[in-house]
Scaffold this active site. Structure first.
Site, mmCIF file in Angstrom:
data_model
loop_
_atom_site.group_PDB
_atom_site.id
_atom_site.type_symbol
_atom_site.label_atom_id
_atom_site.label_comp_id
_atom_site.label_asym_id
_atom_site.label_seq_id
_atom_site.Cartn_x
_atom_site.Cartn_y
_atom_site.Cartn_z
ATOM 1 N N ASP A 128 -12.461 -1.730 14.625
ATOM 2 C CA ASP A 128 -12.228 -0.399 14.062
ATOM 3 C C ASP A 128 -12.924 0.777 14.731
ATOM 4 O OD1 ASP A 128 -10.405 0.047 12.132
ATOM 5 O OD2 ASP A 128 -11.825 0.362 10.513
ATOM 6 N N CYS A 184 12.311 -1.800 11.933
ATOM 7 C CA CYS A 184 12.621 -2.074 10.526
ATOM 8 C C CYS A 184 14.114 -2.094 10.232
ATOM 9 C CB CYS A 184 12.005 -0.996 9.652
ATOM 10 S SG CYS A 184 10.239 -1.003 9.692
ATOM 11 N N CYS A 187 15.916 -0.180 6.587
ATOM 12 C CA CYS A 187 15.195 -0.158 5.305
ATOM 13 C C CYS A 187 14.840 1.264 4.827
ATOM 14 C CB CYS A 187 13.965 -1.044 5.415
ATOM 15 S SG CYS A 187 12.915 -0.975 3.967
ATOM 16 N N CYS A 190 9.625 2.884 2.685
ATOM 17 C CA CYS A 190 8.283 3.468 2.734
ATOM 18 C C CYS A 190 8.351 4.993 2.786
ATOM 19 C CB CYS A 190 7.494 2.910 3.914
ATOM 20 S SG CYS A 190 8.372 2.994 5.476
ATOM 21 N N CYS A 194 6.779 7.562 -0.108
ATOM 22 C CA CYS A 194 5.559 8.324 0.209
ATOM 23 C C CYS A 194 5.533 9.638 -0.578
ATOM 24 C CB CYS A 194 5.501 8.608 1.707
ATOM 25 S SG CYS A 194 4.113 9.697 2.122
ATOM 26 N N CYS A 210 -1.081 12.950 4.986
ATOM 27 C CA CYS A 210 -1.307 11.590 4.468
ATOM 28 C C CYS A 210 -2.521 11.511 3.524
ATOM 29 C CB CYS A 210 -1.490 10.630 5.642
ATOM 30 S SG CYS A 210 -1.779 8.946 5.126
ATOM 31 N N CYS A 237 -4.644 4.836 0.408
ATOM 32 C CA CYS A 237 -3.317 4.854 -0.217
ATOM 33 C C CYS A 237 -2.547 3.644 0.290
ATOM 34 C CB CYS A 237 -2.600 6.145 0.151
ATOM 35 S SG CYS A 237 -0.871 6.198 -0.366
ATOM 36 N N CYS A 244 6.942 -2.151 0.731
ATOM 37 C CA CYS A 244 7.560 -2.798 1.891
ATOM 38 C C CYS A 244 8.019 -4.211 1.542
ATOM 39 C CB CYS A 244 6.556 -2.839 3.042
ATOM 40 S SG CYS A 244 7.232 -3.636 4.498
HETATM 41 S S1 SF4 Z 1 9.272 -0.376 3.831
HETATM 42 FE FE1 SF4 Z 1 8.588 -1.834 5.410
HETATM 43 S S2 SF4 Z 1 10.475 -2.714 6.280
HETATM 44 FE FE2 SF4 Z 1 11.046 -0.876 5.107
HETATM 45 S S3 SF4 Z 1 11.095 0.757 6.658
HETATM 46 FE FE3 SF4 Z 1 9.070 0.794 5.734
HETATM 47 S S4 SF4 Z 1 7.799 -0.519 7.025
HETATM 48 FE FE4 SF4 Z 1 9.932 -0.956 7.522
HETATM 49 S S1 SF4 Z 2 -0.652 6.040 3.185
HETATM 50 FE FE1 SF4 Z 2 0.045 8.076 3.865
HETATM 51 S S2 SF4 Z 2 2.073 7.644 4.695
HETATM 52 FE FE2 SF4 Z 2 1.587 5.905 3.383
HETATM 53 S S3 SF4 Z 2 2.425 6.428 1.357
HETATM 54 FE FE3 SF4 Z 2 0.296 7.088 1.386
HETATM 55 S S4 SF4 Z 2 0.438 9.236 1.979
HETATM 56 FE FE4 SF4 Z 2 2.345 8.287 2.569
#
Ligand code: SF4
Ligand code: SF4
Length: 306
Positions: A128, A184, A187, A190, A194, A210, A237, A244
């Site tokens: 990291d 992906c 799909c 995500c 968000c 984010c 988050c 996913c």
């Molecule tokens: S939810 Fe997972 S599989 Fe679907 S677009 Fe996002 S990262 Fe890709």
């Molecule tokens: S980690 Fe960031 S990109 Fe993912 S859902 Fe949360 S705010 Fe959105």
């Protein structure tokens, strides 16, 4: 020359969930351009260290001149038990003890194990904090693909994985290749889920939006977010990972070291509001949550849990 199969066997015996090997070299042109474009657009927010260390990120062999191979490893952390959704949410990677020291110890164990066969082998444990594009190298090492949420997704164990690397000063007899498919396809769940609309294109997160950035990095620097967002998270988050499909199969980490800190994960909003600095210090002594700091968590409560 190290034997790749022997390395992977040793990694498995030491508890790592996946292992791949890649030659230490510059980031390829496609990913180099993508990284530079992300920086040019300011999507790294105030993470200036990414710009300062651009060359190091793109050419890791320059700051690891003796090293020839990157052994990339995954450690799954999908929790056995999720927080009650009505409580202030903590990214699940921080449910248990801080992973940095644990993974560094596990990397050193792997190096010691390999040194019994290769006594001249030297290595450097990277978790990291080094200027390394970990997800990129994990993908190059055949450990998964980068999802639209920019996370590394391993086909069997999903994306709730820590990535750690051991750079070693010898070549391997075989290197891994990226998996196919590497996208992906249709799909998009995500980006839809968000709450901050931070997934601005497939595999591109605008950190300026984010919640993970605001509740950890910015909180650490004492920068309060300009806007409120009712997402429920006060540290990190997981929303774009939780939805996913690759994380839907019931996956639970088998690692005892990932045991959930019940006291931390059962904190209510009132508990967080009332906690004093000394008690916060004691509660987060071995937790990654400490990074956001006492004032950062209090600020996050106001901006994201209301
Ligand atoms: S939810 Fe997972 S599989 Fe679907 S677009 Fe996002 S990262 Fe890709
Ligand atoms: S980690 Fe960031 S990109 Fe993912 S859902 Fe949360 S705010 Fe959105």
């Amino acid at each position: 020359m190290i034997d790749a199969q022997q390395v992977k066997l040793a990694a498995t015996q030491l508890g790592w969930d996946a292992c791949g090997l890649v030659a230490l070299q510059s980031v390829d042109e496609v990913h180099r351009q993508a990284f530079l474009q992300w920086l040019r657009q300011g999507q790294q927010a105030q993470m200036a260290y990414l710009e300062i260390n651009t060359t190091k990120h793109l050419h890791p062999q320059q700051w690891l001149p003796e090293m020839q191979t990157l052994i990339v490893l995954l450690w799954q952390y999908t929790p056995a038990q999720w927080q009650d959704e009505h409580l202030p949410q903590i990214a699940c990677y921080a449910y248990g003890q801080d992973y940095h020291s644990l993974l560094k110890k596990k990397l050193r164990e792997l190096l010691q194990c390999l040194q019994t066969t290769y006594p001249a082998l030297a290595g450097r444990a990277l978790v990291d904090t080094a200027p390394l594009l970990e997800r990129h190298w994990a993908m190059q090492a055949g450990l998964g693909f980068i999802g639209n949420n920019a996370m590394l997704i391993h086909p069997q164990i999903g994306s709730f994985v820590f990535i750690a690397s051991l750079a070693v000063n010898d070549a391997a007899n075989a290197y891994d290749r990226p998996l196919q498919p590497t996208t992906c396809e249709d799909c998009g769940q995500c980006a839809e889920a968000c709450p901050a609309r931070a997934i601005v294109a497939p595999r591109v997160i605008d950190a300026r939006r984010c919640i993970a950035y605001w509740t950890i990095e910015a909180a650490h620097w004492g920068i309060a977010p300009a806007q409120k967002c009712r997402c429920g998270y006060i540290f990190g988050c997981d929303i774009c990972q939780k939805v996913c499909p690759h994380n839907k199969i019931p996956l639970v980490s088998v690692h005892a070291q990932n045991a959930v800190n019940q006291k931390l994960t059962q904190m209510t909003a009132a508990d967080w509001q009332n906690i004093d600095e000394a008690s916060f210090g004691a509660l987060t002594r071995h937790s990654a949550l400490r990074r956001a700091g006492f004032r950062g968590i209090k600020s996050n409560l106001q901006h994201y849990f209301f």
